[in-house]
Design an enzyme around this catalytic site. Structure first.
Site, short mmCIF file in Angstrom:
data_model
loop_
_atom_site.label_atom_id
_atom_site.label_comp_id
_atom_site.label_asym_id
_atom_site.label_seq_id
_atom_site.Cartn_x
_atom_site.Cartn_y
_atom_site.Cartn_z
N SER A 268 0.84 -1.20 0.00
CA SER A 268 0.00 0.00 0.00
C SER A 268 0.88 1.26 0.00
CB SER A 268 -0.94 0.01 1.21
OG SER A 268 -0.23 -0.29 2.40
N ASP B 23 5.66 -6.93 2.39
CA ASP B 23 4.95 -7.45 1.21
C ASP B 23 5.91 -7.71 0.05
OD1 ASP B 23 2.22 -7.81 1.57
OD2 ASP B 23 1.76 -5.68 1.32
N GLU C 57 0.24 -12.50 -1.77
CA GLU C 57 -1.19 -12.66 -2.00
C GLU C 57 -1.47 -13.94 -2.80
OE1 GLU C 57 -2.71 -9.11 -3.90
OE2 GLU C 57 -1.96 -7.81 -2.28
N GLU D 33 -8.91 -10.18 3.80
CA GLU D 33 -9.31 -8.80 3.48
C GLU D 33 -10.70 -8.75 2.85
OE1 GLU D 33 -6.34 -6.41 1.54
OE2 GLU D 33 -7.74 -4.78 1.15
O1 KIV Z 1 -0.40 -3.43 1.64
C1 KIV Z 1 -1.15 -3.39 2.63
O2 KIV Z 1 -1.27 -2.38 3.33
C2 KIV Z 1 -1.91 -4.59 2.97
C3 KIV Z 1 -2.92 -4.49 4.04
C4 KIV Z 1 -4.12 -3.78 3.57
C5 KIV Z 1 -3.27 -5.82 4.61
O3 KIV Z 1 -1.71 -5.61 2.38
#
Ligand code: KIV
Length: 271
Positions: free
Chosen positions: A52, A90, A122, A189
């Site tokens: 994000s 991530d 993911e 989510e």
């Molecule tokens: O990238 C992010 O902030 C996320 C959250 C919304 C779980 O994956």
């Protein structure tokens, strides 16, 4: 004399114990040193260096454009700020979907270059081979099911996922597969609360919800959303704890006024 301050670090085992003890897990995103330090000192359990960052730090419409190098930069900054919490990073879009060799190489880069404690990626069944290889390399993996923003162009909308039985069944099956593949936790989510409850109860690993009701084993929010820095994004699941947009705007306007009027700096603020 040195004072040895013992810091009890949060590990993936801690999260597992928290689930066993029905203690909820708190997770928040962070992308830089200063906020990571604040959140760690405030007592957060997990910091997610989320992709994000692509939206809230870089201003992109989706999470797709952010690169592995950019995620590594954000993660390095976060890791310099923390002493206690678990940091999950991530894997960005395009760094694990094509094959498991690339996925493993991306995960290793994150662990080696940032000092992070785990990675998140993911997807369900389609990501299994990569998850297994990353876990076998000794890297803890957090899964992510439901609304997976890297697939936004497949979904076409950010609406609630798995409302229909077919998608809900796939999600139930994927959650078990991720657990069997060795994930230590998973994000759920934007799915119906009842489905998240059922999935959370069916797993021995913790679930972390965002827009997935109150029966997940923990909750995560994007820091900019919960602090009210964004004014445009107000989904139903969001609880806004501050209105930083208003406060920062007010502070900057006051500063501008003080500079223009000659009020700042005064004699106590000068040498
Ligand atoms: O990238 C992010 O902030 C996320 C959250 C919304 C779980 O994956």
């Amino acid at each position: 004399m040195s004072v040895n301050k013992e810091v009890k670090r949060i590990t993936t085992n801690t999260l597992q114990k928290m689930k066993s003890n029905s203690e909820k897990i708190s997770m928040i995103t962070a992308y830089d040193f200063s906020f990571a330090k604040l959140f760690d000192e405030a007592g957060i359990d997990v910091i997610l260096v989320g992709d994000s960052a692509s939206n809230v730090m870089a201003g992109h419409e989706t999470t797709l454009p952010i690169t592995l190098d950019q995620m590594i930069y954000h993660a390095q900054s976060v890791l310099r700020g923390i002493h206690r919490c678990l940091v999950v990073v991530d894997l960005p879009f395009g760094t694990y979907q094509s094959n498991s060799d690339i996925a493993l190489a991306s995960a290793i880069r994150i662990m080696k270059e940032t000092g992070a404690h785990a990675i998140k990626l993911e997807g369900g069944e389609e990501a299994l081979e990569s998850i297994k290889r990353i876990v076998n390399a000794g890297i803890p993996v957090m899964g992510h099911l439901g609304l997976t923003p890297q697939s936004i162009y497949k979904f076409g909308t950010y609406t609630v996922r798995a409302k229909e039985e077919e998608e809900a069944n796939k999600l139930r099956k994927d959650a078990l597969l991720l657990q069997e593949a060795g994930c230590f936790a998973m994000v759920l989510e934007k799915i119906p609360a009842q489905l998240a409850k059922e999935v959370s109860e069916s797993l021995h690993i913790p679930t972390i919800g965002i827009g997935a009701g109150n029966d997940c084993d923990g909750q995560v929010l994007v820091m900019h959303d919960m602090m009210g820095i964004n004014t445009e994004f107000k989904p139903r699941f969001l609880r806004q704890y501050l209105n930083l947009h208003e406060q920062i705007t007010g502070a900057v306007q006051q500063y501008i006024t003080d500079v223009k009027s000659g009020d700042f700096p005064n004699e106590h603020e000068s040498y």
